[in-house]
Design a protein around this motif. Structure first.
Motif: not given
Length: 348
Positions: A220-235
């Motif tokens: 349901e979600e783009d996991f790379a985009a979710e990771i960027r969003d949830r880590t303040g774009n850090r990764g």
């Protein structure tokens, strides 16, 4: 004796459960009366046929199993009849430069029981004594069979090769599979902040139960985009990717600067396009890992035996229903490992 076997590569219909000649243990070998076996995706690939893999057919699959020592060959002094044991499937020569320096997983003749040579999904199996580990009395056979391959793989991949430290962040892809669910637990044990992906809410709930701090439904979600969003774009500092071509590009996108990918396989293909510019500019590391050393096996299985780690069992079936067990793996049904037991155990 009876054994799971196939005489040709192909789809699930090539799998049979029938008579197979029993073997006598040779020097340094042990014959084990098997009480349980567990499947890995490796069994599916071996059945289908891997490029360059030339098996003696009929082939008995199975890299994971546990049972009771029935007989020992000459030169075996670590085990005797009646001992409870589990199989650790990686076989090294013990004599090449890598073995001599304590890195048997880099052995030039390294091979895996059940993949390159006859496996253990049978009523009896003959294996090298060096590939057996003791199983305490309190550990049930399904746990003993399901733990060795995936937990040793996850342990070496994250802690030895990946050098994961407390306070770092790690993304585990395919957290509902064998290696994935082991990696979540190992990462949590190491004190990392754990992100995990799976395809259903039920699987994500299980991932949370065993140590994931954050979960992402990759359907349901783009996991790379979710990771960027949830880590303040850090990764994240580390990505555990055993999926391969389907996820490789997004795995690299999910990494923080100076981060690393650790991989032990490629279920969706081993020839992905990659982002060389992102790799060198962000100074990323790509780290391969295979199985584990005997010392690493002892370390991680000690934590399974004492209950720190838990192999989740999604289904337990008779060995005559191994084709169904393969279906569960291929269709990604459930969370954790699939176990098969010799049919004769259901008759007592």
């Amino acid at each position: 004796m009876k054994a799971v076997q196939f005489t040709d590569h192909g789809e699930r219909d090539v799998i049979e459960y029938g008579e197979f000649y029993p073997e006598e243990p040779g020097r340094g070998e042990v014959r084990v009366e098997m009480r349980a076996g567990a499947l890995n995706h490796l069994d599916v690939w071996t059945r289908r046929g891997l490029p360059g893999l030339d098996l003696d057919l009929p082939h008995i699959p199975g890299s994971d199993g546990a049972g009771v020592v029935e007989a020992v060959g000459d030169g075996v002094d670590r085990f005797e009849s009646g001992d409870r044991v589990a199989v650790s499937a990686g076989v090294s020569c013990g004599d090449c430069e890598f073995c001599r320096r304590g890195e048997p997983t880099l052995c030039v003749n390294y091979h895996i029981i059940g993949e390159h040579v006859r496996g253990v999904h049978a009523e009896q199996a003959v294996v090298p004594a060096d590939n057996l580990v003791p199983v305490p009395e309190h550990v049930d056979w399904e746990t003993a069979a399901a733990a060795p391959l995936v937990f040793q793989t996850a342990w070496r991949m994250l802690l030895t090769r990946g050098d994961l430290s407390a306070g770092e962040s790690v993304l585990v892809l395919g957290a509902s599979g064998g290696v994935g669910h082991a990696a979540v637990q190992v990462a949590d044990y190491a004190g990392a902040e754990v992100y995990a992906t799976a395809s259903t809410d039920e699987k994500l709930s299980y991932a949370s139960e065993i140590g994931a701090d954050h979960v992402i439904n990759y359907e349901e979600e783009d996991f790379a985009a979710e990771i960027r969003d949830r880590t303040g774009n850090r990764g994240v500092d580390m990505v555990v990717d055993h999926v391969g071509a389907a996820t490789w590009h997004d795995s690299i996108k999910s990494l923080a600067r100076g981060g690393r990918i650790v991989t032990c396989g490629a279920t969706t293909g081993g020839r992905p396009e990659t982002d060389i510019d992102r790799i060198f500019w962000n100074q990323l590391d790509i780290i391969g890992s295979t199985m584990a050393t005997p010392g690493e096996v002892d370390d991680v299985l000690g934590l399974v035996w004492d209950g720190t780690f838990e192999p989740r069992i999604r289904a337990t079936l008779p060995m005559s229903e191994t084709a169904e067990a393969h279906r569960l793996l291929e269709e990604r049904k459930g969370f954790g490992k699939v176990v098969v037991n010799p049919d004769k155990l259901y008759d007592v």
